[in-house]
Design an enzyme around this catalytic site. Structure first.
Site, mmCIF file in Angstrom:
data_model
loop_
_atom_site.group_PDB
_atom_site.id
_atom_site.type_symbol
_atom_site.label_atom_id
_atom_site.label_comp_id
_atom_site.label_asym_id
_atom_site.label_seq_id
_atom_site.Cartn_x
_atom_site.Cartn_y
_atom_site.Cartn_z
ATOM 1 C CG ASP A 237 -33.722 -24.274 12.739
ATOM 2 O OD1 ASP A 237 -32.473 -24.907 12.483
ATOM 3 O OD2 ASP A 237 -34.902 -24.485 12.736
ATOM 4 C CD GLU B 106 -31.604 -26.367 16.527
ATOM 5 O OE1 GLU B 106 -32.701 -25.835 16.758
ATOM 6 O OE2 GLU B 106 -32.071 -27.632 16.160
HETATM 7 P P1 TTP Z 1 -33.544 -29.216 10.903
HETATM 8 O O1 TTP Z 1 -33.234 -27.919 11.531
HETATM 9 O O2 TTP Z 1 -34.502 -30.197 11.606
HETATM 10 O O3 TTP Z 1 -34.340 -29.091 9.426
HETATM 11 P P2 TTP Z 1 -34.081 -28.015 8.395
HETATM 12 O O4 TTP Z 1 -32.913 -27.072 8.618
HETATM 13 O O5 TTP Z 1 -33.752 -29.019 7.147
HETATM 14 O O6 TTP Z 1 -35.427 -27.642 7.849
HETATM 15 P P3 TTP Z 1 -36.263 -26.474 8.631
HETATM 16 O O7 TTP Z 1 -36.461 -25.280 7.924
HETATM 17 O O8 TTP Z 1 -37.678 -26.966 9.045
HETATM 18 O O9 TTP Z 1 -35.618 -26.218 10.165
HETATM 19 O O10 TTP Z 1 -32.281 -30.165 10.521
HETATM 20 C C1 TTP Z 1 -31.045 -29.483 10.011
HETATM 21 C C2 TTP Z 1 -30.612 -30.513 8.927
HETATM 22 O O11 TTP Z 1 -30.218 -31.592 9.762
HETATM 23 C C3 TTP Z 1 -31.315 -30.840 7.693
HETATM 24 O O12 TTP Z 1 -31.124 -29.899 6.699
HETATM 25 C C4 TTP Z 1 -30.703 -32.281 7.447
HETATM 26 C C5 TTP Z 1 -30.383 -32.549 8.877
HETATM 27 N N1 TTP Z 1 -31.339 -33.708 9.196
HETATM 28 C C6 TTP Z 1 -31.040 -35.194 8.859
HETATM 29 O O13 TTP Z 1 -30.158 -35.354 8.464
HETATM 30 N N2 TTP Z 1 -32.134 -35.907 9.353
HETATM 31 C C7 TTP Z 1 -33.095 -35.904 10.172
HETATM 32 O O14 TTP Z 1 -34.000 -36.507 10.427
HETATM 33 C C8 TTP Z 1 -33.539 -34.158 10.261
HETATM 34 C C9 TTP Z 1 -34.505 -33.574 10.976
HETATM 35 C C10 TTP Z 1 -32.555 -33.342 9.774
#
Ligand code: TTP
Length: 387
Positions: A10, A107
């Site tokens: 991820d 991921e």
């Molecule tokens: P995630 O993998 O949930 O989060 P992330 O990669 O930003 O951070 P982390 O290090 O905690 O894993 O989400 C992947 C992408 O999806 C994120 O960069 C932006 C998008 N996203 C949204 O647009 N809205 C949301 O509510 C979430 C959770 C993610």
């Protein structure tokens, strides 16, 4: 139980990390993706770890993020660029295993069973994929390796960002027993509430509940809960060509009751969804509309067509039809999702929408060239403000 070696990878703060990659001046600062500081509506898509220290997180209204982190840099996202990086990531993942299951834009699960002997230790396997992502794409990822999907995903979250955690069979029991049930796969707020009613907070508590009680309370999911509490998760890594749904939602800072404003918001969401659908060479059959009211009551309505589609007009008219079936109260969030995909190759040849397809090809190619949806339909314009 079949013992597998499953790797979950991820990306860290994905959208924000891509922005830092493309704009090195953003390195080390609180960076919030989702809109500019004066965007009245909209939510945080993600933010850099520097911004998370101020309490900013995904799905938070932008206005709240501004008040928590006034010194932050706020920028709108560039979905097309993130999809482009996502495609490169999939190529890297495929070089490590033929069995890759993408879970979202950033991921994936990789079945690494049988590949163990290529590496001195499982840690070296995790390190190898992290290094390849870094050297080929320039981004950091967190990796979890375990005998089951659930545990691999849990492991990748344990030391974020830039984490690497291996859970070996001998460690499962120690790790599981004190785990809060909220961390179990599929346990959301509603399930957690029901479990609390049964006085279940940890896996230890869950193991003391009879299977019959779990089945009665949760239906078939009761069996999953029973198994997960014992480290059993037989789900295989499924090779899928793509994600199972494409959706977009927006939360308003004010609540709206006005049909013209709401339909214009739906049209904007539809443009983004339609663009992503066509970009992935897919057609969908199902449209789902989600509406959340001021009192947080949420309604979702879906409909499935016999003929697959990927044009904005069909998605919009379907979403609007679903919307008209909902008894209106002040609305705080709307979302549009399409699912039930068919890849274009598997579609029947008889497709009478050649002209519409040509139009979307032109629109999409122009919109791909620029950073945002530069060409839009009139229905996405807020009628109160004029063109
Ligand atoms: P995630 O993998 O949930 O989060 P992330 O990669 O930003 O951070 P982390 O290090 O905690 O894993 O989400 C992947 C992408 O999806 C994120 O960069 C932006 C998008 N996203 C949204 O647009 N809205 C949301 O509510 C979430 C959770 C993610």
């Amino acid at each position: 139980m079949v013992m597998r070696t499953i790797l979950h990878i991820d990306m860290d703060a994905f959208y924000a990390a891509v922005e830092v990659l493309d704009n090195p001046e953003y390195q080390g600062i609180p960076l919030i993706i989702g809109g500019t500081k004066d965007s009245l509506r909209g939510v945080v898509a993600t933010c850099s770890y520097e911004a998370r220290r101020f309490g900013v997180k995904s799905a938070m209204p932008l206005r709240k993020a501004v008040s928590l982190c006034p010194s932050g840099v706020f920028i709108p996202g560039r979905q097309k660029r993130y999809l482009e990086v996502s495609e490169k990531l999939q190529e890297v993942f495929s070089a490590f295993s033929p069995v890759v299951e993408p879970l979202s834009i950033d991921e994936a699960f990789l079945d690494m069973t049988g590949c163990e002997h290529f590496y001195a230790r499982l840690e070296a396997m995790g390190q190898a994929i992290k290094e390849r992502v870094w050297s080929e794409i320039g981004l950091r990822a967190s990796v979890g390796i375990a005998p089951t999907k659930f545990l691999a995903k849990l492991a990748s979250e344990m030391e974020k960002p830039d984490g690497l955690v291996v859970i070996r069979p001998s460690e499962i029991e120690r790790l599981l027993i004190s785990l809060p049930v909220k961390k179990l796969w599929g346990v959301g707020e509603k399930t957690a509430d029901l479990l609390r009613d049964l006085r279940v907070f940890t896996v230890y508590d869950l193991r003391r509940v009879e299977l019959s009680v779990l089945l009665k309370t949760f239906g078939v999911y009761g069996q999953t809960l029973y198994d997960l509490a014992r480290g059993i998760d037989e789900r295989k890594v499924e090779v899928t060509s793509s994600v199972s749904s494409i959706g977009q939602e927006t939360t308003f800072d004010e609540d709206y009751l006005d049909f013209s404003i709401l339909s214009c918001q739906i049209a904007r969401l539809v443009e983004k969804v339609g663009y992503r659908l066509r970009k992935q060479n897919l057609k969908a059959r199902t449209v789902t509309l989600k509406v959340r009211f001021l009192d947080f009551h949420t309604v979702t309505k879906s409909t499935t067509a016999t003929v697959p589609f990927h044009d904005d007009d069909t998605i919009f008219s379907t979403a609007l039809r679903l919307f008209s079936k909902i008894k209106l109260k002040p609305v705080r969030l709307v979302g549009v999702t399409v699912s039930n995909f068919h890849t274009l190759e598997t579609l029947p040849l008889l497709d009478s929408t050649a002209e519409a397809n040509a139009l979307y090809k032109v629109l999409d190619s122009i919109n791909t060239k620029f950073d945002d949806t530069v060409i839009r339909k009139g229905r996405t314009l807020d009628q109160r403000k004029g063109p």
